[in-house]
Design a protein around this motif. Sequence first.
Motif, PDB file in Angstrom:
ATOM      1  N   SER A   1       1.812   2.718   8.031  1.00 36.26           N
ATOM      2  CA  SER A   1       3.005   1.881   7.850  1.00 36.26           C
ATOM      3  C   SER A   1       2.899   0.567   8.615  1.00 36.26           C
ATOM      4  O   SER A   1       3.422  -0.461   8.171  1.00 36.26           O
TER       5      SER A   1
ATOM      6  N   GLN B   1       8.693  -2.186   8.357  1.00 33.38           N
ATOM      7  CA  GLN B   1       7.921  -0.998   8.719  1.00 33.38           C
ATOM      8  C   GLN B   1       8.819   0.232   8.798  1.00 33.38           C
ATOM      9  O   GLN B   1       8.441   1.322   8.352  1.00 33.38           O
TER      10      GLN B   1
ATOM     11  N   ILE C   1       5.112   2.656  -3.745  1.00 35.70           N
ATOM     12  CA  ILE C   1       4.885   4.035  -3.320  1.00 35.70           C
ATOM     13  C   ILE C   1       4.654   4.910  -4.545  1.00 35.70           C
ATOM     14  O   ILE C   1       5.421   4.872  -5.514  1.00 35.70           O
TER      15      ILE C   1
ATOM     16  N   ALA D   1       0.808  -1.636   6.401  1.00 36.13           N
ATOM     17  CA  ALA D   1       1.583  -2.005   5.219  1.00 36.13           C
ATOM     18  C   ALA D   1       2.666  -3.025   5.536  1.00 36.13           C
ATOM     19  O   ALA D   1       3.062  -3.811   4.667  1.00 36.13           O
ATOM     20  N   SER D   2       3.129  -3.040   6.775  1.00 35.66           N
ATOM     21  CA  SER D   2       4.217  -3.963   7.145  1.00 35.66           C
ATOM     22  C   SER D   2       3.787  -5.426   7.081  1.00 35.66           C
ATOM     23  O   SER D   2       4.632  -6.322   7.088  1.00 35.66           O
TER      24      SER D   2
ATOM     25  N   VAL E   1       5.621  -3.169  -1.078  1.00 34.95           N
ATOM     26  CA  VAL E   1       4.937  -1.875  -1.034  1.00 34.95           C
ATOM     27  C   VAL E   1       5.328  -1.076  -2.268  1.00 34.95           C
ATOM     28  O   VAL E   1       6.510  -0.941  -2.594  1.00 34.95           O
TER      29      VAL E   1
ATOM     30  N   ILE F   1       9.545   1.538   5.407  1.00 32.65           N
ATOM     31  CA  ILE F   1       8.378   2.245   4.869  1.00 32.65           C
ATOM     32  C   ILE F   1       8.303   3.652   5.451  1.00 32.65           C
ATOM     33  O   ILE F   1       8.094   4.635   4.722  1.00 32.65           O
TER      34      ILE F   1
END
Length: 252
Positions: free
Chosen positions: A203, A234, A214, A206-207, A212, A237
């Motif tokens: 995460s 974050q 999923i 990904a931030s 994002v 996420i």
Amino acid sequence: MSILTTKHLGKVYEGKVPYTALNDINFSIEKGEFVAIMGPSGSGKSTLLNVISTIDHPTSGSVCIDSEDPHEMNDDQLAHFRRNTLGFVFQDFNLVHTLTVGENIMLPLTLEGVPVPEIKKRTAEVAALLGIEPLLSKRTFEISGGQAQRTAVARAVVTNPSLLLADEPTGNLDSKATKDVMELFRMLNETKNSTILMVTHDSFVASYCKRVLIIKDGQLYQEIVSDGNRRTFQQEIVDAMSLLGGEPHDLI
């Protein structure tokens, strides 16, 4: 302008019991976007990246990159397409250990027959951009993991690809090197307008993205868009992955 579009993308692995890894995946990525694909283990995120990157073939649907479907190309066309339109960054770097850092960066240009003066010019430019000029004459065993990944990123972007694909690019790095590499990706996205699609379970990594996607059970399950605040992004996420019952390592 869409750099990548998938339409009704599906992947079924045949066997005694057929396994559906991807089912009706539809999404687009615009020029200059930085997008992460996440999902629990076995969700299909790596399969999706493999199909987009032409490592694997879809069972149904289509992939369009820069207005072309690479899965309809012959071998020679596909090799040229991969070297010029796509850039690849892998978890284990995939550097050629018999070559220097500089020679690794030059490799895709050499394979395309780019004139030597142009190769040297572009290699010097990307090395300066990524801060690895002092490493160009070193062998891969003489540099750290973070430096190896910077080299891999340099090799991926030296051809000015339309789409940069990254598969768990920080998976073999410590926390400092992870932050350095993600700052590098962010710099490429913001200053070079690089379009990046990245698979990650992390995460924090990904931030750094702007969006994002999923995946759950081979289908697009949720989209999260950043409001510009990395900390709150974050947390969003982490919350989303927690609801999916992600394993502890999926929520790092």
